[in-house]
Design a protein around this motif. Structure first.
Motif, PDB file in Angstrom:
ATOM      1  N   CYS A  86       0.907  -1.366   0.011  1.00 57.00           N
ATOM      2  CA  CYS A  86      -0.097  -0.172  -0.066  1.00 57.00           C
ATOM      3  C   CYS A  86       0.694   1.305   0.064  1.00 57.00           C
ATOM      4  CB  CYS A  86      -0.780   0.075   1.155  1.00 57.00           C
ATOM      5  SG  CYS A  86      -2.163  -1.354   0.993  1.00 57.00           S
ATOM      6  N   LEU A  87       1.986   1.101   0.453  1.00 59.76           N
ATOM      7  CA  LEU A  87       2.990   2.489   0.427  1.00 59.76           C
ATOM      8  C   LEU A  87       3.909   2.644  -1.008  1.00 59.76           C
ATOM      9  CD1 LEU A  87       4.102   2.022   4.041  1.00 59.76           C
ATOM     10  CD2 LEU A  87       2.262   3.540   3.346  1.00 59.76           C
ATOM     11  N   VAL A  88       3.729   3.660  -1.688  1.00 56.45           N
ATOM     12  CA  VAL A  88       4.459   3.851  -2.675  1.00 56.45           C
ATOM     13  C   VAL A  88       5.052   5.145  -2.753  1.00 56.45           C
ATOM     14  CG1 VAL A  88       2.435   4.425  -3.981  1.00 56.45           C
ATOM     15  CG2 VAL A  88       4.417   3.822  -5.126  1.00 56.45           C
ATOM     16  N   ASP A  89       6.293   5.525  -3.192  1.00 54.80           N
ATOM     17  CA  ASP A  89       6.896   6.932  -3.208  1.00 54.80           C
ATOM     18  C   ASP A  89       6.707   7.250  -4.905  1.00 54.80           C
ATOM     19  OD1 ASP A  89       9.005   5.660  -4.621  1.00 54.80           O
ATOM     20  OD2 ASP A  89      10.290   5.920  -2.818  1.00 54.80           O
ATOM     21  N   GLU A  90       6.961   8.423  -5.100  1.00 50.89           N
ATOM     22  CA  GLU A  90       7.026   8.802  -6.377  1.00 50.89           C
ATOM     23  C   GLU A  90       7.982   8.116  -7.228  1.00 50.89           C
ATOM     24  OE1 GLU A  90       7.197  13.420  -8.481  1.00 50.89           O
ATOM     25  OE2 GLU A  90       8.513  12.960  -6.980  1.00 50.89           O
ATOM     26  N   ALA A  91       9.103   7.910  -6.883  1.00 56.37           N
ATOM     27  CA  ALA A  91       9.880   7.204  -7.801  1.00 56.37           C
ATOM     28  C   ALA A  91       9.439   5.716  -8.073  1.00 56.37           C
ATOM     29  CB  ALA A  91      11.251   7.002  -7.159  1.00 56.37           C
ATOM     30  N   MET A  92       8.722   5.050  -7.370  1.00 58.87           N
ATOM     31  CA  MET A  92       8.434   3.775  -7.433  1.00 58.87           C
ATOM     32  C   MET A  92       7.055   3.808  -8.409  1.00 58.87           C
ATOM     33  SD  MET A  92       8.846   1.702  -3.837  1.00 58.87           S
ATOM     34  CE  MET A  92       7.285   2.316  -3.170  1.00 58.87           C
ATOM     35  N   LEU A  93       6.261   4.864  -8.125  1.00 57.70           N
ATOM     36  CA  LEU A  93       4.927   4.886  -8.986  1.00 57.70           C
ATOM     37  C   LEU A  93       5.505   5.290 -10.432  1.00 57.70           C
ATOM     38  CD1 LEU A  93       1.804   4.818  -9.246  1.00 57.70           C
ATOM     39  CD2 LEU A  93       1.918   7.139  -8.549  1.00 57.70           C
ATOM     40  N   CYS A  94       6.139   6.232 -10.830  1.00 60.66           N
ATOM     41  CA  CYS A  94       7.084   6.591 -12.025  1.00 60.66           C
ATOM     42  C   CYS A  94       7.760   5.333 -12.605  1.00 60.66           C
ATOM     43  CB  CYS A  94       8.078   7.656 -11.902  1.00 60.66           C
ATOM     44  SG  CYS A  94       7.037   9.192 -11.434  1.00 60.66           S
ATOM     45  N   TYR A  95       8.405   4.578 -11.868  1.00 61.38           N
ATOM     46  CA  TYR A  95       9.087   3.254 -12.339  1.00 61.38           C
ATOM     47  C   TYR A  95       8.018   2.305 -13.124  1.00 61.38           C
ATOM     48  CZ  TYR A  95      11.622  -0.939 -12.796  1.00 61.38           C
ATOM     49  OH  TYR A  95      12.186  -2.323 -13.246  1.00 61.38           O
ATOM     50  N   SER A  96       6.851   2.163 -12.381  1.00 61.29           N
ATOM     51  CA  SER A  96       5.943   1.094 -12.623  1.00 61.29           C
ATOM     52  C   SER A  96       5.196   1.720 -13.869  1.00 61.29           C
ATOM     53  CB  SER A  96       5.150   1.019 -11.464  1.00 61.29           C
ATOM     54  OG  SER A  96       4.018   0.065 -11.709  1.00 61.29           O
ATOM     55  N   ASN A  97       4.714   3.026 -13.636  1.00 67.63           N
ATOM     56  CA  ASN A  97       4.101   3.629 -15.049  1.00 67.63           C
ATOM     57  C   ASN A  97       4.810   3.530 -16.186  1.00 67.63           C
ATOM     58  OD1 ASN A  97       1.770   4.159 -13.244  1.00 67.63           O
ATOM     59  ND2 ASN A  97       2.492   6.232 -13.004  1.00 67.63           N
ATOM     60  N   LYS A  98       6.212   3.901 -16.264  1.00 62.02           N
ATOM     61  CA  LYS A  98       7.089   3.879 -17.352  1.00 62.02           C
ATOM     62  C   LYS A  98       7.188   2.225 -17.849  1.00 62.02           C
ATOM     63  CE  LYS A  98       8.105   6.264 -19.554  1.00 62.02           C
ATOM     64  NZ  LYS A  98       7.815   6.719 -21.006  1.00 62.02           N
ATOM     65  N   MET A  99       7.755   1.324 -16.789  1.00 66.16           N
ATOM     66  CA  MET A  99       7.676   0.043 -17.225  1.00 66.16           C
ATOM     67  C   MET A  99       6.484  -0.581 -17.940  1.00 66.16           C
ATOM     68  SD  MET A  99       9.744  -2.394 -17.548  1.00 66.16           S
ATOM     69  CE  MET A  99      11.057  -2.153 -16.520  1.00 66.16           C
ATOM     70  N   ARG A 100       5.316  -0.273 -17.452  1.00 64.84           N
ATOM     71  CA  ARG A 100       4.274  -0.742 -17.969  1.00 64.84           C
ATOM     72  C   ARG A 100       3.814  -0.298 -19.482  1.00 64.84           C
ATOM     73  NH1 ARG A 100      -0.686  -2.974 -16.970  1.00 64.84           N
ATOM     74  NH2 ARG A 100      -0.364  -2.933 -14.566  1.00 64.84           N
ATOM     75  N   ALA A 101       4.115   0.926 -19.654  1.00 71.23           N
ATOM     76  CA  ALA A 101       4.042   1.663 -21.005  1.00 71.23           C
ATOM     77  C   ALA A 101       5.136   1.165 -22.048  1.00 71.23           C
ATOM     78  CB  ALA A 101       4.366   3.177 -20.715  1.00 71.23           C
ATOM     79  N   LEU A 102       6.138   0.691 -21.484  1.00 68.86           N
ATOM     80  CA  LEU A 102       7.387   0.147 -22.342  1.00 68.86           C
ATOM     81  C   LEU A 102       6.895  -1.148 -22.647  1.00 68.86           C
ATOM     82  CD1 LEU A 102      10.426   1.353 -20.579  1.00 68.86           C
ATOM     83  CD2 LEU A 102       9.874   2.300 -22.891  1.00 68.86           C
ATOM     84  N   LEU A 103       6.506  -1.936 -21.701  1.00 71.13           N
ATOM     85  CA  LEU A 103       5.855  -3.206 -21.798  1.00 71.13           C
ATOM     86  C   LEU A 103       4.703  -3.399 -22.904  1.00 71.13           C
ATOM     87  CD1 LEU A 103       6.196  -4.723 -18.444  1.00 71.13           C
ATOM     88  CD2 LEU A 103       7.736  -5.299 -20.309  1.00 71.13           C
TER      89      LEU A 103
END
Length: 127
Positions: A86-103
């Protein structure tokens, strides 16, 4: 009373999944800003190190299938999927969003639906 048991079961299940994926989250959490998280996603993607972590409360109808689906995505597409809690920081969220887009760009917009259908067929055969 029924709701309390459901909530406790859900909490325990989420905790178990979160512990298994904790090492993936720790690797990503080394970055502090959105730009650094995005940059790390590009680096990992270039090295075919595909980590897709979701955040928030996880609700599942079949935890065994979810584990099977994640295993299938790792074996067939080299995509490591997991829950970061449940806890997420800005870097982790940006990482996840960019990785999803790339995939999605690499494998197609329907990769997760396609992978889930494949896993369901294999899962049914297994049972």
């Amino acid at each position: 009373m029924k709701h309390i048991i459901y909530i406790i079961t859900l909490f325990i299940s989420t905790t178990i999944f979160a512990q298994k994926e904790a090492t993936i989250v720790k690797e990503i959490k080394l970055h502090y800003t959105c730009d650094e998280g995005t940059s790390q996603a590009y680096k990992d993607f270039a090295n075919e190190n595909y980590k897709l972590i979701s955040y928030g409360l996880v609700i599942s109808e079949d935890w065994d299938f979810d584990k099977f689906y994640w295993k299938h995505m790792k074996e067939k597409y080299n995509i490591i999927m997991g829950n970061g809690g449940c806890l997420v920081d800005e870097a982790m969220l940006c990482y996840s969003n960019k990785m999803r887009a790339l995939l999605l760009k690499k494998f197609g917009e329907d990769i997760f639906e396609k992978g889930k259908k494949e896993a369901k067929l294999l899962y049914q055969k297994k049972e």
